[in-house]
Motif scaffolding. Structure first.
Motif, PDB file in Angstrom:
ATOM      1  N   ILE A   2      -7.798  10.186   2.341  1.00 45.13           N
ATOM      2  CA  ILE A   2      -8.876   9.304   1.895  1.00 45.13           C
ATOM      3  C   ILE A   2      -8.362   7.865   1.897  1.00 45.13           C
ATOM      4  CG2 ILE A   2      -9.972  11.059   0.444  1.00 45.13           C
ATOM      5  CD1 ILE A   2      -8.865   9.264  -1.955  1.00 45.13           C
ATOM      6  N   ASN A   3      -9.289   6.926   1.908  1.00 37.52           N
ATOM      7  CA  ASN A   3      -8.978   5.511   1.774  1.00 37.52           C
ATOM      8  C   ASN A   3      -9.733   4.989   0.573  1.00 37.52           C
ATOM      9  OD1 ASN A   3      -9.163   6.020   4.988  1.00 37.52           O
ATOM     10  ND2 ASN A   3      -7.443   4.736   4.435  1.00 37.52           N
ATOM     11  N   VAL A   4      -9.095   4.077  -0.131  1.00 36.37           N
ATOM     12  CA  VAL A   4      -9.731   3.466  -1.290  1.00 36.37           C
ATOM     13  C   VAL A   4      -9.640   1.952  -1.130  1.00 36.37           C
ATOM     14  CG1 VAL A   4      -9.766   3.251  -3.799  1.00 36.37           C
ATOM     15  CG2 VAL A   4      -9.054   5.414  -2.742  1.00 36.37           C
ATOM     16  N   GLY A   5     -10.786   1.300  -1.282  1.00 40.06           N
ATOM     17  CA  GLY A   5     -10.835  -0.157  -1.265  1.00 40.06           C
ATOM     18  C   GLY A   5     -11.012  -0.670  -2.678  1.00 40.06           C
ATOM     19  N   PHE A   6     -10.067  -1.482  -3.126  1.00 37.55           N
ATOM     20  CA  PHE A   6     -10.135  -2.123  -4.439  1.00 37.55           C
ATOM     21  C   PHE A   6     -10.513  -3.583  -4.214  1.00 37.55           C
ATOM     22  CE2 PHE A   6      -7.069   1.283  -5.044  1.00 37.55           C
ATOM     23  CZ  PHE A   6      -7.400   1.797  -6.279  1.00 37.55           C
ATOM     24  N   TYR A   7     -11.545  -4.039  -4.870  1.00 35.35           N
ATOM     25  CA  TYR A   7     -12.050  -5.400  -4.699  1.00 35.35           C
ATOM     26  C   TYR A   7     -11.793  -6.213  -5.964  1.00 35.35           C
ATOM     27  CZ  TYR A   7     -14.349  -3.144  -0.815  1.00 35.35           C
ATOM     28  OH  TYR A   7     -14.589  -2.421   0.327  1.00 35.35           O
ATOM     29  N   PHE A  36       0.755   9.092  -2.087  1.00 36.78           N
ATOM     30  CA  PHE A  36       0.367   7.745  -1.695  1.00 36.78           C
ATOM     31  C   PHE A  36       0.984   7.472  -0.333  1.00 36.78           C
ATOM     32  CE2 PHE A  36       1.574   3.270  -1.286  1.00 36.78           C
ATOM     33  CZ  PHE A  36       0.338   2.678  -1.372  1.00 36.78           C
ATOM     34  N   ARG A  37       0.194   6.957   0.592  1.00 30.75           N
ATOM     35  CA  ARG A  37       0.704   6.701   1.948  1.00 30.75           C
ATOM     36  C   ARG A  37       1.043   5.236   2.184  1.00 30.75           C
ATOM     37  NH1 ARG A  37      -2.447  10.545   6.212  1.00 30.75           N
ATOM     38  NH2 ARG A  37      -2.109  12.512   5.118  1.00 30.75           N
ATOM     39  N   ASP A  38       0.068   4.346   1.940  1.00 33.60           N
ATOM     40  CA  ASP A  38       0.308   2.929   2.204  1.00 33.60           C
ATOM     41  C   ASP A  38      -0.866   2.121   1.667  1.00 33.60           C
ATOM     42  OD1 ASP A  38       1.704   0.728   3.107  1.00 33.60           O
ATOM     43  OD2 ASP A  38       1.100   0.948   5.194  1.00 33.60           O
ATOM     44  N   ALA A  39      -0.675   0.812   1.622  1.00 33.65           N
ATOM     45  CA  ALA A  39      -1.750  -0.103   1.224  1.00 33.65           C
ATOM     46  C   ALA A  39      -1.512  -1.446   1.890  1.00 33.65           C
ATOM     47  CB  ALA A  39      -1.799  -0.264  -0.286  1.00 33.65           C
ATOM     48  N   LYS A  40      -2.595  -2.140   2.120  1.00 34.72           N
ATOM     49  CA  LYS A  40      -2.567  -3.483   2.697  1.00 34.72           C
ATOM     50  C   LYS A  40      -3.394  -4.399   1.797  1.00 34.72           C
ATOM     51  CE  LYS A  40      -0.709  -2.198   6.690  1.00 34.72           C
ATOM     52  NZ  LYS A  40       0.527  -1.559   6.418  1.00 34.72           N
ATOM     53  N   LEU A  41      -2.932  -5.644   1.692  1.00 33.58           N
ATOM     54  CA  LEU A  41      -3.635  -6.648   0.894  1.00 33.58           C
ATOM     55  C   LEU A  41      -4.340  -7.612   1.835  1.00 33.58           C
ATOM     56  CD1 LEU A  41      -4.195  -7.915  -1.905  1.00 33.58           C
ATOM     57  CD2 LEU A  41      -2.110  -9.267  -1.575  1.00 33.58           C
ATOM     58  N   GLU A  56      -4.278   4.105   1.333  1.00 33.38           N
ATOM     59  CA  GLU A  56      -4.390   5.429   1.941  1.00 33.38           C
ATOM     60  C   GLU A  56      -3.709   6.456   1.047  1.00 33.38           C
ATOM     61  OE1 GLU A  56      -2.452   5.025   5.708  1.00 33.38           O
ATOM     62  OE2 GLU A  56      -3.996   3.717   6.509  1.00 33.38           O
ATOM     63  N   TRP A  57      -4.394   7.572   0.826  1.00 26.92           N
ATOM     64  CA  TRP A  57      -3.902   8.649  -0.037  1.00 26.92           C
ATOM     65  C   TRP A  57      -4.036   9.981   0.684  1.00 26.92           C
ATOM     66  CZ3 TRP A  57      -2.143   7.279  -4.907  1.00 26.92           C
ATOM     67  CH2 TRP A  57      -2.422   5.968  -5.297  1.00 26.92           C
ATOM     68  N   ASP A  58      -3.195  10.937   0.330  1.00 24.13           N
ATOM     69  CA  ASP A  58      -3.279  12.259   0.938  1.00 24.13           C
ATOM     70  C   ASP A  58      -4.634  12.914   0.695  1.00 24.13           C
ATOM     71  OD1 ASP A  58      -0.766  12.190   2.041  1.00 24.13           O
ATOM     72  OD2 ASP A  58       0.161  13.439   0.501  1.00 24.13           O
ATOM     73  N   ASP A  59      -5.134  12.781  -0.535  1.00 24.55           N
ATOM     74  CA  ASP A  59      -6.405  13.415  -0.881  1.00 24.55           C
ATOM     75  C   ASP A  59      -6.960  12.802  -2.165  1.00 24.55           C
ATOM     76  OD1 ASP A  59      -5.076  14.761  -3.107  1.00 24.55           O
ATOM     77  OD2 ASP A  59      -4.318  16.181  -1.621  1.00 24.55           O
ATOM     78  N   LEU A  60      -8.176  13.171  -2.486  1.00 25.93           N
ATOM     79  CA  LEU A  60      -8.862  12.629  -3.649  1.00 25.93           C
ATOM     80  C   LEU A  60      -8.162  13.013  -4.948  1.00 25.93           C
ATOM     81  CD1 LEU A  60     -11.230  10.943  -4.632  1.00 25.93           C
ATOM     82  CD2 LEU A  60     -12.644  13.002  -4.572  1.00 25.93           C
ATOM     83  N   ARG A  90     -14.041   1.544  -4.016  1.00 30.31           N
ATOM     84  CA  ARG A  90     -14.835   2.502  -3.261  1.00 30.31           C
ATOM     85  C   ARG A  90     -13.894   3.476  -2.580  1.00 30.31           C
ATOM     86  NH1 ARG A  90     -17.617  -2.455  -1.564  1.00 30.31           N
ATOM     87  NH2 ARG A  90     -19.497  -2.587  -2.798  1.00 30.31           N
ATOM     88  N   VAL A  91     -14.229   4.763  -2.676  1.00 25.02           N
ATOM     89  CA  VAL A  91     -13.440   5.806  -2.032  1.00 25.02           C
ATOM     90  C   VAL A  91     -14.143   6.195  -0.742  1.00 25.02           C
ATOM     91  CG1 VAL A  91     -12.525   8.147  -2.266  1.00 25.02           C
ATOM     92  CG2 VAL A  91     -12.639   6.664  -4.287  1.00 25.02           C
ATOM     93  N   LEU A  92     -13.397   6.212   0.344  1.00 24.76           N
ATOM     94  CA  LEU A  92     -13.943   6.498   1.665  1.00 24.76           C
ATOM     95  C   LEU A  92     -13.174   7.650   2.305  1.00 24.76           C
ATOM     96  CD1 LEU A  92     -13.948   2.795   2.815  1.00 24.76           C
ATOM     97  CD2 LEU A  92     -15.911   4.061   1.968  1.00 24.76           C
TER      98      LEU A  92
END
Length: 96
Positions: A2-7, A36-41, A56-60, A90-92
């Motif tokens: 899954i991907n999560v966007g933090f605003y 936890f896989r990675d994150a970008k700012l 990016e995460w392995d799963d919810l 938002r979780v995608l």
């Protein structure tokens, strides 16, 4: 995966502090948080106080464990000092 966007909207004058805190949290997650896989700012090109952290995460379930952890609570508590308003996320998930 899954991907999560933090605003976030950062208080004026705290942009560098926010960016440095992101780097510290990213290193912690990479070394200490399985799933936890990675994150970008990302920073808005039209408003330098607006940011997106795309992670990016392995799963919810892994992500949910993180947002219920003490480390997450500590980070969000600290963020209240440098953020304007409440952040959103938002979780995608990839549709195949």
């Amino acid at each position: 995966m899954i991907n999560v966007g933090f605003y976030y909207r950062v208080k004026k004058g705290h942009e560098k502090e926010f960016e440095q805190t992101f780097s510290s949290v990213l290193e912690y997650l990479k070394s200490s948080y399985p799933g936890f896989r990675d994150a970008k700012l990302y920073r808005s090109v039209t408003d330098p106080q607006e940011y997106l952290i795309y992670s990016e995460w392995d799963d919810l379930d892994t992500f949910r464990k993180f947002i219920s952890s003490q480390a997450y609570r500590d980070t969000t508590s600290y963020g209240k000092n440098i953020l304007e308003g409440r952040p959103t996320h938002r979780v995608l998930q990839l549709v195949e």
